[in-house]
Write an enzyme that holds these catalytic residues in place. Sequence first.
Site, PDB file in Angstrom:
ATOM      1  N   SER A  72       0.868  -1.182   0.000  1.00 22.39           N
ATOM      2  CA  SER A  72       0.000   0.000   0.000  1.00 22.39           C
ATOM      3  C   SER A  72       0.907   1.235   0.000  1.00 22.39           C
ATOM      4  O   SER A  72       1.216   1.788  -1.052  1.00 22.39           O
ATOM      5  CB  SER A  72      -0.920  -0.074   1.219  1.00 22.39           C
ATOM      6  OG  SER A  72      -1.600   1.120   1.440  1.00 22.39           O
ATOM      7  N   GLY A  73       1.407   1.654   1.179  1.00 21.85           N
ATOM      8  CA  GLY A  73       2.338   2.796   1.209  1.00 21.85           C
ATOM      9  C   GLY A  73       3.797   2.350   1.198  1.00 21.85           C
ATOM     10  O   GLY A  73       4.704   3.170   1.058  1.00 21.85           O
ATOM     11  N   TYR A  88       5.353  -1.396  14.066  1.00 23.41           N
ATOM     12  CA  TYR A  88       6.793  -1.142  14.106  1.00 23.41           C
ATOM     13  C   TYR A  88       7.482  -2.500  13.974  1.00 23.41           C
ATOM     14  O   TYR A  88       8.211  -2.950  14.842  1.00 23.41           O
ATOM     15  CB  TYR A  88       7.192  -0.422  15.408  1.00 23.41           C
ATOM     16  CG  TYR A  88       6.585   0.964  15.570  1.00 23.41           C
ATOM     17  CD1 TYR A  88       6.260   1.726  14.452  1.00 23.41           C
ATOM     18  CD2 TYR A  88       6.358   1.504  16.834  1.00 23.41           C
ATOM     19  CE1 TYR A  88       5.702   3.000  14.592  1.00 23.41           C
ATOM     20  CE2 TYR A  88       5.810   2.784  16.971  1.00 23.41           C
ATOM     21  CZ  TYR A  88       5.476   3.513  15.845  1.00 23.41           C
ATOM     22  OH  TYR A  88       4.940   4.781  15.993  1.00 23.41           O
TER      23      TYR A  88
HETATM   24  P1  FDA Z   1       3.269  -1.524   3.422  1.00 26.08           P
HETATM   25  O1  FDA Z   1       2.648  -1.284   2.097  1.00 26.08           O
HETATM   26  O2  FDA Z   1       4.719  -1.812   3.463  1.00 26.08           O
HETATM   27  O3  FDA Z   1       2.446  -2.653   4.172  1.00 26.08           O
HETATM   28  C1  FDA Z   1       2.756  -3.113   5.477  1.00 26.08           C
HETATM   29  C2  FDA Z   1       2.254  -4.547   5.647  1.00 26.08           C
HETATM   30  O4  FDA Z   1       0.850  -4.612   5.380  1.00 26.08           O
HETATM   31  C3  FDA Z   1       2.898  -5.524   4.665  1.00 26.08           C
HETATM   32  O5  FDA Z   1       2.943  -6.794   5.258  1.00 26.08           O
HETATM   33  C4  FDA Z   1       1.916  -5.520   3.511  1.00 26.08           C
HETATM   34  O6  FDA Z   1       1.985  -6.692   2.725  1.00 26.08           O
HETATM   35  C5  FDA Z   1       0.582  -5.397   4.230  1.00 26.08           C
HETATM   36  N1  FDA Z   1      -0.426  -4.691   3.431  1.00 26.08           N
HETATM   37  C6  FDA Z   1      -0.295  -3.491   2.809  1.00 26.08           C
HETATM   38  N2  FDA Z   1      -1.431  -3.168   2.183  1.00 26.08           N
HETATM   39  C7  FDA Z   1      -2.314  -4.173   2.425  1.00 26.08           C
HETATM   40  C8  FDA Z   1      -3.657  -4.415   2.035  1.00 26.08           C
HETATM   41  N3  FDA Z   1      -4.328  -3.552   1.272  1.00 26.08           N
HETATM   42  N4  FDA Z   1      -4.250  -5.564   2.441  1.00 26.08           N
HETATM   43  C9  FDA Z   1      -3.577  -6.450   3.215  1.00 26.08           C
HETATM   44  N5  FDA Z   1      -2.295  -6.273   3.612  1.00 26.08           N
HETATM   45  C10 FDA Z   1      -1.677  -5.142   3.220  1.00 26.08           C
HETATM   46  N6  FDA Z   1       2.635   3.960  12.678  1.00 26.08           N
HETATM   47  C11 FDA Z   1       1.775   4.546  13.555  1.00 26.08           C
HETATM   48  O7  FDA Z   1       0.950   3.873  14.164  1.00 26.08           O
HETATM   49  N7  FDA Z   1       1.816   5.898  13.759  1.00 26.08           N
HETATM   50  C12 FDA Z   1       2.670   6.704  13.097  1.00 26.08           C
HETATM   51  O8  FDA Z   1       2.660   7.924  13.300  1.00 26.08           O
HETATM   52  C13 FDA Z   1       3.578   6.110  12.166  1.00 26.08           C
HETATM   53  N8  FDA Z   1       4.494   6.857  11.484  1.00 26.08           N
HETATM   54  C14 FDA Z   1       5.356   6.258  10.591  1.00 26.08           C
HETATM   55  C15 FDA Z   1       6.298   7.025   9.896  1.00 26.08           C
HETATM   56  C16 FDA Z   1       7.184   6.425   8.995  1.00 26.08           C
HETATM   57  C17 FDA Z   1       8.182   7.277   8.251  1.00 26.08           C
HETATM   58  C18 FDA Z   1       7.140   5.021   8.807  1.00 26.08           C
HETATM   59  C19 FDA Z   1       8.096   4.346   7.875  1.00 26.08           C
HETATM   60  C20 FDA Z   1       6.210   4.256   9.499  1.00 26.08           C
HETATM   61  C21 FDA Z   1       5.317   4.852  10.394  1.00 26.08           C
HETATM   62  N9  FDA Z   1       4.386   4.094  11.100  1.00 26.08           N
HETATM   63  C22 FDA Z   1       3.519   4.705  11.979  1.00 26.08           C
HETATM   64  C23 FDA Z   1       4.332   2.631  10.928  1.00 26.08           C
HETATM   65  C24 FDA Z   1       3.271   2.250   9.897  1.00 26.08           C
HETATM   66  O9  FDA Z   1       2.002   2.277  10.528  1.00 26.08           O
HETATM   67  C25 FDA Z   1       3.530   0.829   9.371  1.00 26.08           C
HETATM   68  O10 FDA Z   1       4.794   0.755   8.800  1.00 26.08           O
HETATM   69  C26 FDA Z   1       2.450   0.415   8.366  1.00 26.08           C
HETATM   70  O11 FDA Z   1       2.362  -0.986   8.314  1.00 26.08           O
HETATM   71  C27 FDA Z   1       2.739   0.955   7.002  1.00 26.08           C
HETATM   72  O12 FDA Z   1       1.685   0.736   6.129  1.00 26.08           O
HETATM   73  P2  FDA Z   1       1.981   0.839   4.554  1.00 26.08           P
HETATM   74  O13 FDA Z   1       0.720   0.496   3.848  1.00 26.08           O
HETATM   75  O14 FDA Z   1       2.635   2.114   4.242  1.00 26.08           O
HETATM   76  O15 FDA Z   1       3.083  -0.274   4.376  1.00 26.08           O
END
Ligand code: FDA
Length: 486
Positions: free
Chosen positions: A83-84, A428
């Site tokens: 996703s992100g 995390y």
């Molecule tokens: P990404 O796409 O990498 O997905 C993370 C996991 O979820 C993976 O296992 C992926 O396969 C799975 N996934 C993604 N999309 C999916 C979908 N549609 N269906 C099923 N599974 C899916 N946390 C917090 O609580 N408060 C905060 O303020 C912050 N701030 C923050 C800042 C920065 C710079 C980072 C790098 C991280 C944070 N985080 C955070 C942590 C953040 O909540 C955590 O990394 C999330 O899992 C990121 O989601 P993404 O979709 O971006 O990640």
Amino acid sequence: AWINHDVYLKCLQSQNSNSISKVAYTPKNSSYSSILLSAEQNLRPASTSPLKPTLILTPFHESHIQAAIYCAKKQGIQIRVRSGGHDYEGLSYTSPSKHPFVIVDLRNFSSISIDTESSTAWIQGGATLGELYHKIAEKSKTLAFAAGVCPTVGVGGHFSGGGYGMMSRKFGLAVDHIIDAKIIDVNGRILDRQSMGEDLFWAIRGGGGGTFGIIIAWKVELLPVPEIITVFNLTKTLGQNATQLLHKWQYIADKIDPNLLAQNNKCGVDELLSVMNRSFPELGLVKEDCTEMSWIESILFFAGFATSESVDVLLSRTPLGRVYFKGKSDFVKQPISENGLEGIWKRMLEEADGLVEMEFSPYGGRLSEISEYATPFPHRAGNIYMIHYAAAWNNSSEIEEKLTWIRRLYSYMASYVSSSPREAYVNYRDLDLGVNNDGNHPSYKVASIWGTKYFKNNFERLVHVKTEVDPSDFFRNEQSIPPFSS
Ligand code: FDA
């Protein structure tokens, strides 16, 4: 992995002639590398797990995702959903266990529709927090949502693991406000809350991404905020009693008026000052430290932008910085002594040349009122604050040194934080806590080591749900919930 991409692509085309080739990228395609790298915020995972995806799919239709699942099952290849792309261990775009995989990247699944009448929103699974906040502010000055601070974080991963943010003491986590969802399961079925049932709906609100299926949309209730809120950001050095102030802060962090989360108050400056002077006079907060602004400006402020910046900066999906990064988490239930805090400074100063950070996020308020069984996220009453440890650096040659440093700090902290289990926040993500055996044959016993840290007594129920909905363990990664059979 390398030889399979044509076979996989042919399978996709045979399943879905409907323009799928336009959104499928194999290593032969010139955009493959830029798409792979574009969401990469942390450079460490790809440098230690160099296996690249067989194919990247950026679907814009549900049928594309259904085809991706069908063909991956047929070829015995894993799917990593992105996703992100902010997963701390890169599990959405790398495979540390070296199992061939394809990426389903949801960047084209990012539309958001807001209904101000019912104060609800449908958010597609690939939208970012910045896109969500931007869309809400476009429609209303007094609606908001409680989720994380960084605008490029995706709702797919973030909501799957909890979602803590500046308003969590007031409203709880993002998952506490999800009221419906659409998921594509291992059989390619599109299910909503009613058709997936309450067990699966419970599990996807905090049980961690990548385990139960592909979330294509979330429905959330939006939250009321005043037109004006007040923020402040104070810097205190050790010479200015930072140790004593932080020590005192631990006694009020979870108890202070829940309208205030460290720096975020419900109304104007005067109300903030009166709360702060009653509960924490030692900090010496004065009017000049505080700024009144709208909620959306506070989003810019906490994300590190100038509040005069156009809110459109929230729409950029490009990570704000690319570094090698390692993070960890802890939960604190008893205040740490001044001596203990001084031990932390000593270890932080050893790394004075690097980018190191410990962030203390207060709990209490609404977070403590919600039962630890209501969602898989169990870290509720009894926690004063959560610690986030981070080390960031710019050079791949420093990986081992930085990992050693952060692991030493984490080990020093053991006597000050939660134990049996030593709790951790799944968003995390930290593979030091344990991984499913080589990612291929996860076992309940091995998974429960890290699983009880992230989910405490909810781990067992998550395993039950997984066994129900994905018994063959198709959706898996190094820290996904295993089914019982394995
Ligand atoms: P990404 O796409 O990498 O997905 C993370 C996991 O979820 C993976 O296992 C992926 O396969 C799975 N996934 C993604 N999309 C999916 C979908 N549609 N269906 C099923 N599974 C899916 N946390 C917090 O609580 N408060 C905060 O303020 C912050 N701030 C923050 C800042 C920065 C710079 C980072 C790098 C991280 C944070 N985080 C955070 C942590 C953040 O909540 C955590 O990394 C999330 O899992 C990121 O989601 P993404 O979709 O971006 O990640």
